[in-house]
Design a protein around this motif. Structure first.
Motif, PDB file in Angstrom:
ATOM      1  N   TRP A  43      -6.597  25.473 -25.656  1.00  0.00           N
ATOM      2  CA  TRP A  43      -5.297  26.132 -25.496  1.00  0.00           C
ATOM      3  C   TRP A  43      -5.436  27.508 -24.875  1.00  0.00           C
ATOM      4  N   ARG A  81      -0.641  21.548 -35.814  1.00  0.00           N
ATOM      5  CA  ARG A  81      -1.383  21.229 -34.584  1.00  0.00           C
ATOM      6  C   ARG A  81      -0.816  19.961 -33.941  1.00  0.00           C
ATOM      7  N   LYS A  82      -0.473  18.985 -34.726  1.00  0.00           N
ATOM      8  CA  LYS A  82       0.108  17.746 -34.174  1.00  0.00           C
ATOM      9  C   LYS A  82       1.358  18.064 -33.364  1.00  0.00           C
ATOM     10  N   ASP A 136      -4.927  25.053 -20.794  1.00  0.00           N
ATOM     11  CA  ASP A 136      -3.474  24.859 -20.795  1.00  0.00           C
ATOM     12  C   ASP A 136      -2.802  25.810 -19.803  1.00  0.00           C
ATOM     13  N   CYS A 191       3.149  19.513 -25.975  1.00  0.00           N
ATOM     14  CA  CYS A 191       2.395  19.570 -24.716  1.00  0.00           C
ATOM     15  C   CYS A 191       2.555  18.259 -23.953  1.00  0.00           C
ATOM     16  N   CYS A 227      -4.806  11.921 -30.237  1.00  0.00           N
ATOM     17  CA  CYS A 227      -4.901  12.896 -31.335  1.00  0.00           C
ATOM     18  C   CYS A 227      -3.633  12.879 -32.197  1.00  0.00           C
ATOM     19  N   ILE A 228      -2.477  12.670 -31.574  1.00  0.00           N
ATOM     20  CA  ILE A 228      -1.250  12.548 -32.376  1.00  0.00           C
ATOM     21  C   ILE A 228      -1.400  11.399 -33.374  1.00  0.00           C
ATOM     22  N   TYR A 249       0.539  19.233 -29.949  1.00  0.00           N
ATOM     23  CA  TYR A 249       0.121  18.145 -29.068  1.00  0.00           C
ATOM     24  C   TYR A 249       1.346  17.381 -28.565  1.00  0.00           C
ATOM     25  N   ARG A 250       2.287  17.144 -29.474  1.00  0.00           N
ATOM     26  CA  ARG A 250       3.487  16.411 -29.088  1.00  0.00           C
ATOM     27  C   ARG A 250       4.279  17.191 -28.031  1.00  0.00           C
ATOM     28  N   LEU A 253      -3.934  13.588 -25.885  1.00  0.00           N
ATOM     29  CA  LEU A 253      -2.807  14.075 -26.690  1.00  0.00           C
ATOM     30  C   LEU A 253      -2.230  12.938 -27.526  1.00  0.00           C
ATOM     31  N   ASP A 273     -10.331  22.804 -29.857  1.00  0.00           N
ATOM     32  CA  ASP A 273      -8.868  22.946 -29.751  1.00  0.00           C
ATOM     33  C   ASP A 273      -8.497  24.389 -29.372  1.00  0.00           C
TER      34      ASP A 273
END
Lengths: 415, 415
Positions: B356, B16-17, B360, B23, B399-400, B20-21, B396, B352
């Motif tokens: 998405w 998931r990380k 998104d 995106c 959360c990262i 986010y990165r 983002l 989450d």
């Protein structure tokens, strides 16, 4: 002037009129008379759930003035029902006692006991107060109400070039735009003040407001009625400059047509040529508005649009609101009455069918106020900060009059 | 302190990380870098259609300050990418040249060339300006920006008891309520000002704001976070007194938890007991908010609710907004990180998944902003008066960081 109505259409007019009368007398008025009067403090509760339960006791002054006007108008023009005058009186007494600040301007909101909660920043509070007091003075012969109406009307004219005073956030020097809301209410109010204002003064205000709308807000080239324009009718290329509000457009158009309709049909009167030209322009503008504003996917009129199809600023842009449709009924029925053109009867019928299918609530009375785009209620409330005893009964009463005038023209034409 | 993550969950966190990165770097930042800078006048266009086309060139100051902050923060904490600092500089130069009135307060809106359109009535413009200038001063070593940040922060504290000044319409004497928006931003801002403010002063403001939220707005008995309360935590029985805003509640809760998380875990420190109590209370309040705020019919979090289930005042109450969901992601991921409780991970995953699937827009980059209740876009715009380069990249990035901290705790626990 009218196309002769055939027998079928004549019967349909009468049948629809009867539905409006029943809705007014058996659904809408009982709802407000039963649920909105505060018998302890006077004034009206406006925030009513589907079944009439009060969910907020604050008293919003737009709706106090509007409620007073509505029931006074029914009393003076529809039937002298004492309960209607009593309803109006409950609002008048509360307004007299608590409604004004020391300058005589009307607060925006009070609590249930009359303590002010929101300052007198909004000139439309004053407009509805003036109209309400004026009509109540006729219904009840109340001299104090008459004086309040006159002094409030005078203050409105003093304040109109800077209506928000110290509360003004817009820096007009850098974007000098004119908004349609005030001239709209000015057209209505000139007629409502009637004999309380010297005719020359009243006509001058009326004419100034009609000119602003017809010369600046109605754009013949772009076939749209713009909510905000430059002083030369130009369009700022920004969200507020492209804003269309179909309900406002239809409302101001029928106000204007109702006003000019009464101008003399006499080639020697200086207003004669204008009368015809304004009726032609106004009815055309109604068609542009309906064609742009109608939701071809789900039915009903949108609340807000961007004239160039850009994303509208308001989140609720595609919702369907009671007042928009109430004004549309008045607009298209009047346009039909004035022109006899089938296209206006068709638009009236389309809106009328939508209204009875979607807004009307025969179970608990009154109409729902706020529908999602697809036509289902977003909330089931019957009243709130902006919805009270006003647009629906006004539209029902107005349409009953228009139906009667259509019937009379038809019967006269056959006689 | 964390429950040990099993191998499957550890892999899911990393997966998931990575999303986010990607995106952030491949969708969101390219969208704003490509479309929002005004290369002629400086500053940012905010009103962007789905594909980035500008549909209104006005410059809303909330979004100028927020854009400066966001790219400066990425530069100082994520990667020293020169293009990000250049983006921030475009906003800073425009703000320095045009943003303030003669008192040093920040206008609400300017036109594209920098002429003011809306007065400095809104203290949140100043809050975002202070945060933006503070972070830019760190990114670019800009002394003038540092001074502007400090003087703006000082003015905010001077104005905070009467933030709207002459523009205030509410008559507070008759209904003295406290709103949550200012303490919310105060918590965030204290941390953003960081070393630019004397620690004792900063901590006092932070503590005062946390106390207002935890002691007044969070109601343990009713299990809700109220937007507006009396000074004793009581609830005015009216629409504004019953207003719940799940997005605001989750936002302030994660701000507070992120602040107290850094307090020493040391029984000798005066804040030690409070630290644990606030984390317990804040994470519980997140659960109440999610349970009340989640739309069980269509998914997503409502925008506004009435605490007693009465009709909400706002027409857009049931719409699904980007920022509400961005804040919810931060809130539940932080709660999971702090407590290790599965319920928070489940809520994070639910939000989450919704984000998405619904917000998104891989085709054109960025997220849609405004969805109908059922989850379809109400408009396809990517930016507007209130949506700019802020909530999504902040969420983002945040959360990262939280994902990394969860990974580190797990790997540390295993080492």
């Amino acid at each position: 002037m009218q196309d002769p109505l055939d027998r079928t259409l004549r019967a349909e007019v009468t049948r629809r009129k009867e539905r409006y009368r029943r809705c007014l007398e058996e659904s809408v008025l009982p709802f407000w008379l039963r649920h909105s009067v505060d018998r302890e403090n006077g004034g009206y509760f406006c925030c009513l759930e589907r079944d009439g339960t009060v969910f907020d006791t604050d008293k919003f002054m737009w709706l106090q003035g509007r409620g007073v006007w509505m029931l006074s108008k029914l009393y003076t023009s529809y039937r002298t029902e004492p309960a209607w005058r009593d309803y109006a009186r409950a609002g008048v007494e509360f307004m007299k006692a608590h409604g004004r600040n020391p300058d005589g301007d009307w607060y925006f909101a009070l609590d249930r006991t009359g303590r002010p909660l929101v300052e007198a920043y909004n000139i439309f509070s004053d407009c509805f107060a003036a109209a309400g007091m004026a009509e109540y003075s006729r219904a009840a012969g109340d001299e104090e109400a008459r004086q309040i109406a006159v002094s409030t009307y005078r203050r409105i004219q003093e304040r109109k070039t800077n209506p928000k005073g110290r509360f003004t956030k817009q820096i007009a020097a850098n974007r000098p735009i004119k908004a349609m809301a005030f001239p709209m209410i000015q057209v209505w109010l000139a007629r409502e003040m009637g004999d309380l204002v010297e005719p020359g003064v009243r006509e001058a205000y009326l004419r100034e407001a009609i000119d602003q709308v017809t010369k600046l807000h109605i754009d013949r080239g772009r076939k749209a009625v713009y909510e905000r324009v430059y002083a030369d009718g130009g369009h700022p290329d920004c969200m507020e400059g492209r804003l269309l509000t179909p309900g406002h457009a239809l409302e101001v158009l029928w106000f204007i047509l109702r006003a000019v309709e009464s101008w003399p049909v006499d080639a020697h009167d200086s207003r004669y040529a204008d009368r015809g030209a304004i009726i032609d322009l106004g009815t055309e503008a109604m068609l542009w508005t309906a064609e742009k504003g109608w939701d071809t996917a789900f039915g009903g009129l949108f609340y807000y649009l961007d004239a160039d199809g850009r994303p509208p600023e308001k989140l609720e842009w595609d919702m369907k609101l009671w007042w928009v449709h109430a004004e549309a009924l008045c607009a298209f029925l009047l346009a039909y009455k004035l022109t006899g053109r089938a296209v206006f009867w068709e638009w009236f019928r389309r809106i009328d069918d939508y209204v009875w299918a979607r807004f009307d609530d025969p179970a608990d009375g009154e109409w729902f106020g706020y529908l999602h785009r697809a036509g289902d209620p977003s909330t089931t409330q019957k009243g709130g900060k902006w919805k009270g005893c006003f647009h629906i009964p006004r539209a029902l009463l107005t349409c009953i009059r228009f139906f009667e005038e259509i019937e009379a023209a038809h019967d006269g034409g056959r006689a």
